[in-house]
Structure formats: C-alpha cells, structure tokens
Write an enzyme that holds these catalytic residues in place. Structure first.
Site, PDB file in Angstrom:
ATOM      1  N   HIS A 155      -3.843   4.468   4.552  1.00 50.49           N
ATOM      2  CA  HIS A 155      -4.955   3.512   4.654  1.00 50.49           C
ATOM      3  C   HIS A 155      -6.209   4.111   4.034  1.00 50.49           C
ATOM      4  O   HIS A 155      -6.895   3.476   3.244  1.00 50.49           O
ATOM      5  CB  HIS A 155      -5.194   3.154   6.118  1.00 50.49           C
ATOM      6  N   ARG A 182       0.865  -1.187   0.000  1.00 52.24           N
ATOM      7  CA  ARG A 182       0.000   0.000   0.000  1.00 52.24           C
ATOM      8  C   ARG A 182       0.896   1.231   0.000  1.00 52.24           C
ATOM      9  O   ARG A 182       1.427   1.596   1.034  1.00 52.24           O
ATOM     10  CB  ARG A 182      -0.882  -0.024   1.263  1.00 52.24           C
ATOM     11  N   TYR A 217       3.928   6.153  11.101  1.00 54.86           N
ATOM     12  CA  TYR A 217       4.240   4.808  11.590  1.00 54.86           C
ATOM     13  C   TYR A 217       5.070   3.987  10.609  1.00 54.86           C
ATOM     14  O   TYR A 217       5.412   2.852  10.878  1.00 54.86           O
ATOM     15  CB  TYR A 217       2.950   4.046  11.955  1.00 54.86           C
TER      16      TYR A 217
END
Lengths: 471, 369
Positions: free
Chosen positions: B259, B255, B268
């Site tokens: 998100h 990805r 993160y």
C-alpha cells in the site's frame, strides 16, 4: 571518499530496525540501488537498496542486531563526483539545527517516539513474572500506562540521583528549547529539579544546575519550592508532591498487571441481569436454619454460579503455558477472590472450590476474606488460582474491564445490585439488576466460549432454578 | 478472471490485439508511433516508481505509495485528457502526474516532507494529491459544476481506489454529479486492495455496478490494458464534453506492491494472487504487442531505456538536492491575504524559535530571523 549510510526510518515513525542479512560483503563493488541488505522493521521486512555506487568498506552491524534509526550501518568508498547523496544520506529535514554533541533523530515523519541517546536501542522491556506465584490482581482497570513509559532509562552514573526515585523512569518535564540547552550543556534533565509551574524545568534551572555544581537535587528542589511558591510557613508538609518508593504489594500488583495486560490479549464482555430471583433466594436462605450463622452475600451465589457454569465451559478454567507451549486444562477450580486489604490488593483463592457445597463455599469465602483483610493470608492461598472473581459492586460500581490475574484465563467482575426500572413480564417494573463484566484471555477462550459462560452465569442468577438444566 | 463479465479489453495479456466494434473507433488514431510512445510512458512511470521506492528505503523520502502494476490505468487515462481538463487525484496517481507534465522534483516534494503541497495546480491543471480517502471526488464534482456555469467544455477527472467507493465523500460526489449532470469522470482504479482489505469484502457486486445506483453510466475496463483504458476514458470524456453528464470507469487492475512503503502485503495477501496478476502485467502486454507488430527494435528499446534512466536520475538528484524549508516557511501559503490571527502565531513562533538560542552561542540557530 568514504560515505556512511545511516539506517533510515523505513516505516512511518519507526525508531529501530533489525538487520536480517547482508547481501554484500566488504570489498564488493555495488551499483546504485543494488540490494545490499534485508531489514526487518516493526511493520515489514524490506530490502535496502544501496544509496551509492562504490565499494563496500565496512559493515558496521552484524545480522541479527537491532539498530537505532540514524546509526551508520555500512560505509562505501565512493568516487568523488556528484550524483549521489550530498548529505551522506543524512535524511531530509535534518539539515538545519546544528549538532553539538547531540545525535540527530532522523525521523522523517516526525511523530515517532524519540529514542534519547541512551546508548542501546530501547527495546520494549516486558516484565514476565513467574505466573505460578502471582498473589495480586486488579479488580478494575489499572493505570498500566505508568509502567509503559519507554523513554530513556535513567542513567545510573549520575551520583546526584543516587538516593531516590531513579527508577520512576518518568521523563522530566520541560520544554523543547530547554531540553536542547540541557543537551548542549551535557546536563541530564533527570538530575535537575524544576521550579516552574508543576515542577517544570526552566532554562534558569538548567543554568543554575551547571553553575551550582553538585548540589543535591532534591534539596535544591525543596528549598526552591518553599522559597518561591509558598510564603514562609505555608509550605504544606512534605512539599507539593509526595514520593513513595514503589515496593511491596503495589510493586507486585503493578508488575503482575503489566505482565498480564501485555501477555494475554484481553477481551471483555458485559451482561446486565435481573437478579431479583437470586436476591429472593438469598433472603430465603438467610432465614433458613441450615444457613444460620453463615454469612451469605450475593458474592456467595455468584461464586456458586461461576463454578456451575465452569463445568459447562471448561476452557475458561485453563492456563496458557508459554514455556512448554501447552494449554493446561484444570479439572479442578481454585477460585480467586480479589480482596482489598490495607496493604493493597490480594487475590487469595479457595482450593478445589468446585467440590464445595454452598455451605462450605460460604464458610470458605468468609474465612478467606477475613484472613486477607487481617493481612494473614498464607502464601499457599495466594498462588495456584485458576479463575477469579472481583466484587466491584461493594464500591457501588456497575462494570469495568478487569485485568486477568496472571496465568488465569478469565476474571469476572460483579457489579452493584441496583433497583432499576426493568422489563419484567412485558412491563416495566422495579427490579434488582446487576451487571457482570467478564474478561478472558483470547488466546485460550474465544468469544463463543466466553459468551456461553457469561450467559450461563447470567441465566443462573436470573433464575436460580435454571441450575436444574445445567447439572 | 478471463470470464470477467463486461470487461472491456483491446489487448490480451499475451499481447494480441482483439477487435471490439464499440471501442475500436476510439483508439483508431493510435498508430505505431503512438503505441511506442505509450510503451515509453509505461516504462518511465514504472522506473519513477522504483526509484522513489528506493529513495524511501535510503531515507530520502518519508513515505511513498507505489503504483507498481497500475501503470496502464494511469497512462491510458492520463494520455486521453485534454490540457484544459482538470485532474483531482489520490496520492497514488504519480503516473498521471507525469502525464500531466508535473515536474519530477515536485512529485517528491511532499513525500520528502519539505512542502505541504508539491506544485501549482493551475500550471498543469492537476490538483495536488489528496491524502484523505475519496475527498478529491467532491472537489472534482464541484469543479465540474463550475465548468457548467462557465459554459466551457472541459472535464473534471477524479481518481480514487476501490476502497474509496465505500466512503461517504465519494457517494456524495456521485449524487451531486448525477443531480447536476456535471461533466466529471469518476475513474476508479480497482487495484483489489484497500490497504489490507480485499475488494471482495469491500463490495459484493462489481464496483462498476455501484454507479448505476446513482444513475451514472459506468464502464468496466481491463485496467492493465492501456488501449482499453484510453478508449473508455475517451468515451467518458466525450460524453461529459457534450452535456451527457458524469461517467464512472472501473479500471480493473492490481496493486503489485505494498500500500505504501510502510506496509508489508505478504502478511495478508496470497502469493498465488500476485503470480496470477504478474501474468497480466500492463507493460509486458504492450511489449508483446509491439513485438508482434515488429516494432520492438533495439533502437526503440534503447531509447525507452535511456529515457527511463534519465528520468530516474533527474528524480533522484531533484529529490536529494531539494533545500530544506526554513522554519518560518510553515506560515507561507496559509492565506492569500494578510491575516492578523496568523501574524500573531507567526510572531509567537519566531520568539519561540529564538528561545533556542543559548547564551553560550554554541548553536547556529536560523529560526529567529
């Protein structure tokens, strides 16, 4: 034609964002989706792509400003053809329901907090009271939510409101249709007294308010209540609600609790201990000649256990100093004891408690609580605490999540001593059991230190002789 | 990553076509023209994703789950399906939706918040996106069991992520699929991140290896290699069509974006990781392959570019021009037949809306019709 671009909700339910930088200047020609700005939301830093192709005619906000969702931030001169947003970027879902004077809240997701039209964006107002002089503390969970209300600040310009309660900051109770009516009529709901169930502001209340002009709201409220709800003569004294100005110890306590709860990340641990040996020891000491005339309670021994355990776990006796960006490690212990007084909660502390013998500690505790209950605690005794104990056991309570006295790293709540069936020498016996609840500031104390400290206190209370292994 | 065990790969990141005796036969029909067409799909889908992300930033969509970097996993599998196969996807398979022929405006409907679901599933044989993590796998297994009962040879294909494999629903769906040897393909897009949870924490074994515990054969495929994904999907579909039961495919991809548009992965995620994966980009790989084959002419490039731009325009105008729903529309499509309980709610709601109408007539309320 000129088109405005209003700041959209860039996350899910956000009400504001900060403009970090503009990537374009007035007069620049931009293409569709060209990055024009960098914006920081509560969740992320994102780039804003231009919703139009055209020429920038105005940048409405400076970098560094926090902008409410829905406020125009940039204007474009756009050729008069289609293709671009016909709604001038008024986001989806906002089309029906006419405007009036009301500003739309283009919160697409629909569950974000609505910022009511208070002019400035509602930034979280954190109350930082000076940590050095915090005489108050909460033994158990305080209802901090009361101070959390982030709704519209009540506007001071309304003269009707002047006398009282302007700073309770609670959103007046009503229903959406009535809120809209009030908004359309330009009525501030805070100024309207509700006559509906539980003080709910009804459509009639708003209409009467408009018709009735400048009548004092509280007066209307009281008469309405006694007329409609209670038969003559039956209205309880003081009406259906009692309003007490927030001041004094309650105000101080509230401010301290909010400052503490929202500054120090709290973690709480629990330990239930068989304290029968401690209670036996207590009984022995009470009858001993050395302690005759002194008031010995479980608190005395818990306090001593805390002082011993602190020597092995000094990080619980420290302070986070935001201003100087330093952690202050105390080589002395000013032991705070939460005391319920007629005026409310106070936490006087015993200076240099770590140097006191059990006898001296016992005397100090007795003196401290008696002075506090009489309301005569000297200001010096209320400040400078380094760690606190709260005895919720005296109320018959077992455990809770105490909130830290601001500026301190830990607080221990001791629960009631109960006779309970408990494992003892591999059998179930009736033992005297106490639960300890320790909250600590996780900036200063990690789970390891907190746990070791609590385990030490527990070990001493479970077997006072264990002190021999610790000192 | 190049030492990945069992990773089926037909095109390297550099665009080199490598032979694979077991899987080559499954894509031997993919000639030059088909390769160009796949390149177009990949490019168009990325363009859709970019445009929708921009629309969200411009306040036209409430939210968008980007699929940047996962184009090959979606095109390779989506283009392997037969028309009568049925897709049960998560919310990220907008590329699969494009392959199934879902109308571009319909794709954005839910994300604009004007409809509870975007399209008629039976018109394209793809259910509307499932938001609940993994729940669609149950629907797929159930649908597949229905296919069995009908004696048909179509297949149910369900898409989900690496995180979903930890969900109860997915595990239950796999138990049932194995028990009844249902014709279902479990297509897991392992994009390495379940929001902020890395896959290495999610599973201490390769995701594909989880399938063996259910007695389901699995394939682990380079998810950024459109040909390899297509071959693996065809193998799985063929098995299902011929009574061989379910297959689990782990498409190893990444990805590249957040998100959703409400997420900030820089908080993160290691930037180096992103760089490593950028080098394995699914579109650049096909582009390089076309170049090696001498197929990447200006004409092809221009055609693909024009197609992508026209799709983006169509998406934008369809999204922005979408009418807002009427307040009472909320009651539509709840039940297929009249329902007195719902009628009562509808009546209450209409009266509630009417109560907004104020005596001064200062508003134009449309709710009380």
């Amino acid at each position: 034609m000129i088109k405005e671009f209003r700041l959209p909700d860039l996350g899910e339910g956000l009400t504001e964002s900060e403009i970090l930088s503009w990537k374009v200047a007035v007069g620049d020609t931009v293409t569709l989706n060209q990055v024009i700005a960098e914006v920081e939301t509560a969740k992320a830093v994102v780039e804003l792509p231009s919703p139009f192709a055209g020429v920038i005619t105005a940048l409405h906000e400076e970098p560094g400003t926090i902008v409410e969702v829905g406020k125009p931030i940039v204007s474009f001169e756009v050729a008069d053809d289609g293709g671009a947003s016909p709604s001038g970027a008024a986001p989806a879902g906002a089309a029906t329901a006419a405007a009036g004077t009301a500003k739309r809240e283009p919160n697409l997701v629909g569950y974000g907090a609505v910022v009511e039209s208070s002019g400035r964006p509602a930034r979280r107002a954190r109350t930082f009271t000076t940590p050095a002089v915090e005489p108050v503390r909460g033994p158990v969970v305080e209802p901090v939510e009361t101070e959390l209300v982030e709704t519209e600040p009540v506007r001071p310009e309304n003269p009707v409101l002047e006398p009282v309660e302007t700073d309770t900051a609670e959103r007046p109770r009503s229903t959406p249709p009535v809120r809209k009516l009030a908004k359309d009529l330009g009525v501030e709901l805070a100024a309207v007294a509700g006559t509906g169930a539980g003080g709910l502001i009804t459509r009639e209340d708003v209409q009467n308010f408009v018709g009735g002009g400048e009548l004092s709201a509280p007066v209307r409220h009281l008469s309405a209540v006694s007329d409609s709800v209670f038969p003559a003569g039956l209205a309880p004294q003081g009406g259906r609600e009692v309003r007490t100005p927030i001041k004094g110890v309650r105000k101080f306590t509230a401010a301290a609790m909010v400052a503490s709860a929202f500054t120090a990340p709290h973690a709480t641990e629990f330990l239930t201990v068989d304290v029968t040996p401690t209670m036996d020891l207590l009984a022995k000491l009470k009858t001993s000649r050395a302690f005759s005339g002194y008031k010995l309670t479980p608190l005395t021994l818990v306090a001593k256990a805390v002082l011993i355990a602190l020597r092995r776990n000094p990080s619980l006796n420290s302070r986070w100093e935001e201003v100087s960006q330093e952690i202050v490690q105390f080589n002395y212990v000013n032991l705070g004891i939460a005391a319920a007084t007629p005026r409310g909660l106070t936490v006087p502390n015993i200076k240099d408690a770590d140097t006191l013998s059990l006898l001296e500690l016992s005397a100090a505790l007795t003196g401290l609580t008696e002075t506090a209950r009489a309301g005569k605690t000297a200001p010096a005794d209320l400040s400078g605490g380094t760690i606190s104990i709260t005895n919720i056991g005296v109320f018959g309570i077992d455990a809770g999540t105490p909130i830290l006295n601001p500026g301190e790293a830990a607080i221990l709540a001791m629960g009631a001593v109960r006779k309970m069936p408990w494992e003892f020498q591999d059998e179930v016996a009736l033992r005297q059991v106490m639960t300890l609840s320790l909250s600590f500031d996780h900036r200063l104390v990690d789970g390891e230190q907190g746990s070791r400290f609590l385990a030490d206190v527990g070990a001493i209370l479970a077997e006072p002789g264990m002190v021999l292994t610790m000192v | 990553m190049s030492t990945d065990r069992n990773l089926i790969q037909l095109v390297t990141p550099a665009g080199e076509r490598i032979s694979h005796p077991e899987f080559d036969p499954w894509v031997k029909d993919i000639g030059d023209e088909q390769l160009c067409s796949l390149y177009e799909d990949l490019t168009v889908i990325r363009r859709i994703d970019v445009e929708a992300t921009a629309l969200q930033r411009q306040g036209e969509l409430g939210l968008w789950p980007p699929l940047l970097g996962q184009e090959a996993a979606q095109v390779g599998s989506g283009r392997a399906l037969r028309e009568d196969d049925f897709v049960f996807s998560s919310y990220r398979e907008n590329g699969v939706a494009y392959c199934r022929g879902v109308d571009l405006t319909d794709i954005t409907r839910v994300w604009r918040g004007t409809a509870s679901s975007g399209w008629d599933p039976y018109s394209v044989n793809m259910a509307t996106p499932q938001i609940i993590i993994g729940a669609q796998t149950l629907h797929a297994t159930g649908y597949a069991m229905g296919i069995q009962n009908d004696g048909a040879d179509s297949v149910a294909v369900t898409y989900f992520g690496d995180g979903a494999t930890s969900e109860g629903d997915v595990n239950e769906a796999m138990v049932f699929a194995a028990s009844f040897q249902a014709p279902v393909v479990f297509f897991c897009s392992n994009n390495h991140w379940a929001i902020s949870e890395p896959v290495r924490l999610q599973s201490h074994i390769q995701i594909a290896d989880r399938a063996s515990g259910f007695g389901i054969p699995s394939l682990r495929v380079d998810g950024n290699d459109v040909l390899a994904v297509m071959a693996a999907t065809r193998v799985a579909l063929d098995r299902a069509r011929h009574g061989g039961g379910p297959t689990f495919i782990e498409a190893v991809t990444y990805r590249m974006g957040p998100h959703t548009t409400a997420d900030d992965p820089t908080r993160y995620r290691d930037a180096n990781e992103l760089e490593d994966w950028a080098a394995k980009d699914p579109i650049l790989r096909v582009k390089a392959l076309l170049e090696r084959k001498g197929l990447l002419t200006d004409e092809v490039q221009q055609h693909v570019h024009n197609k992508a731009e026209s799709v983006a325009r169509e998406l934008r105008s369809g999204c922005i021009g979408m009418p807002d729903p009427e307040p009472m529309d909320i009651f539509k499509h709840v039940y297929s037949e009249p329902n007195s309980w719902l009628d009562r709610q509808q009546d209450h709601y209409a009266r509630y809306l009417a109560s907004f109408g104020d005596p001064a007539g200062a508003t134009s309320e449309e709710g009380a019709r």
